[in-house]
Enzyme design. Structure first.
Site, PDB file in Angstrom:
ATOM      1  CG  ASP A 124     -57.377 -62.510  34.996  1.00 27.20           C
ATOM      2  OD1 ASP A 124     -56.160 -62.707  34.831  1.00 27.20           O
ATOM      3  OD2 ASP A 124     -58.257 -63.185  34.424  1.00 27.20           O
ATOM      4  CG  ASP A 140     -53.726 -62.907  31.070  1.00 22.75           C
ATOM      5  OD1 ASP A 140     -53.297 -64.071  31.151  1.00 22.75           O
ATOM      6  OD2 ASP A 140     -54.727 -62.502  31.692  1.00 22.75           O
TER       7      ASP A 140
END
Length: 171
Positions: A124, A140
């Site tokens: 991330d 995402d």
């Protein structure tokens, strides 16, 4: 143009879209690992949006840490169900929004699945600091956009069903 030719063209377009989306996710994560892993955050919009490297061993927002095998199994099931739906669904314009949503869902799922298999965690790197939102990635985004499109599709389908029911009552 025959229906078979039309289906083939549509499948090719969706496949290219899928490959492009997964490629974009992979490139951004490779950039993140190579650029951000050993360095401080990079301000994109000072005080609002940063690039911040994070290894997420859980699900959304870091929930359920360490459940990697379960995530891999659930992701594989979702991908298989989605692909079967795409293969079996009709090719009417009415479900184009749903088909695009499913391509986004599959792309996001595979993008994060690749990370779980290769690294045992998901990379991330997008951080909205203005609201202290959990760090996320491009895959995402695909999944969230897919969820929104599925909701929109469902609401539109429900409205169409209600309208059809009213027409049948008055007939």
């Amino acid at each position: 143009m025959t229906t078979q030719t039309s289906k083939l063209k549509t499948n090719i377009i969706f496949f290219v879209m899928f490959v492009l989306l997964v490629f974009i996710d992979r490139i951004t994560k490779i950039f993140s690992v190579n650029t951000l892993k050993e360095k401080p955050d990079i301000d994109i919009i000072k005080g609002f949006l940063q690039l911040h490297y994070l290894e997420n061993r859980g699900a959304a927002w870091g929930m359920f840490q360490g459940a990697r095998v379960i995530f891999i199994i659930i992701t594989a099931i979702i991908i298989i169900i989605s692909i079967v739906y795409l293969i079996k669904s009709d090719y009417t314009k009415g479900n184009l929004l749903l088909r695009i949503a499913i391509i986004l869902l599959i792309s996001g799922a595979i993008g994060n699945l690749i990370d779980r298999v290769l690294y045992t965690y998901v990379v991330d790197f997008i951080y909205v600091s203005a609201i202290n939102f959990p760090v996320f990635n491009v895959a995402d985004c695909y999944v969230c956009i897919a969820a929104a499109l599925i909701i929109i599709y469902s609401l539109k389908s429900e409205d169409k069903a209600k309208d059809k029911g009213k027409e049948e009552e008055h007939a």
